[in-house]
Scaffold this active site. Structure first.
Site: not given
Ligand code: GRF
Length: 185
Positions: A61, A105-107, A143
C-alpha cells in the site's frame, strides 16, 4: 493560473462524466483497475493513468501511494477529487506538502452515518428514511474528514440498493462538481 484537477476513479465513472460535462479543469484521471472510468477519460481526451493495484495479500500500500503521489506531482496537480476510488492510501497521501487538505472525496451516505464500502446497503438495511451524500476532505481516517457539504435523499418504499444508489448519484453529480468549482475559484 487555473487550478489543475486530478480525478481518481475505479468504477462506472458517472461522477467523472458529470465533472467533464461541467467543464472542470481535469488534467489527469487515475484509475486503479480496468474500468469504464478509464475509457471515459480516454474518450474525453484527458490525460489518464491506469495504476493497477494488486489484489494479493502482499499488496504494498505504501509503494502504491507513493506511485500515485508521483503521478500527481508529475502532472503538477493542485487538487485531487476521489470519485468512487476503491484503493485506500497510506497516511503519506494526506501528509504530502503539495496535497495536504487538497484531496476530496464523496461518500454515498450522510456521514458520520454509514461509513465504509457498503454505505447504501447498510442505510437500507438499517431502515433509515433519509440518507444522501457527503462531500468531505479526505484524511487518513476513512470517511471521517471535515464535511464540506451534504445533500439528503429520501429512501422510497420498494427501494433496492441499486435504485437508491442511483438517486444518491444523481445528487452527487451536481453537488460534487459544484463544490469543486468553488474550491478551484
Ligand atoms: C459514488 O456513489 C461514490 O460516492 C462512491 O462510488 C460511486 C461512484 O460512482 N464512492 P461512479 O463510478 O462515478 O458512477
Amino acid at each position: 493560473m487555473p487550478k489543475r484537477l486530478a480525478v481518481l476513479a475505479s468504477g462506472t465513472g458517472s461522477l467523472l462524466q458529470a465533472m467533464i460535462e461541467q467543464d472542470l479543469p481535469i488534467e489527469l484521471v487515475i484509475t486503479d483497475r480496468s474500468c469504464r472510468a478509464f475509457d471515459i477519460a480516454g474518450e474525453a481526451g484527458l490525460g489518464r493513468s491506469n495504476l493497477k493495484r494488486s489484489f494479493s495479500v502482499d499488496f504494498d500500500r505504501e509503494a502504491y501511494t507513493q506511485w500515485v503521489l508521483r503521478e500527481l506531482r508529475d502532472s503538477e496537480i493542485d487538487l485531487v477529487a476521489m470519485a468512487g476510488y476503491m484503493t485506500v492510501f497510506t497516511p503519506a497521501m494526506f501528509a504530502d506538502e503539495a496535497f495536504k487538505m487538497r484531496v476530496f472525496n464523496t461518500h454515498p451516505s450522510l456521514l458520520p452515518s454509514f461509513k465504509g464500502d457498503h454505505a447504501v446497503r447498510d442505510a437500507l438495511e438499517y431502515g433509515v428514511k433519509v440518507t444522501g451524500c457527503t462531500i468531505h476532505w479526505a484524511t487518513e481516517e476513512l470517511d471521517a474528514g471535515p464535511i464540506l457539504t451534504q445533500e439528503a435523499v429520501k429512501v422510497l418504499p420498494g427501494d433496492t440498493v441499486e435504485s437508491l444508489h442511483e438517486r444518491i448519484k444523481v445528487a452527487e453529480r451536481w453537488l460534487y462538481p459544484g463544490i469543486l468549482r468553488e474550491l478551484i475559484r
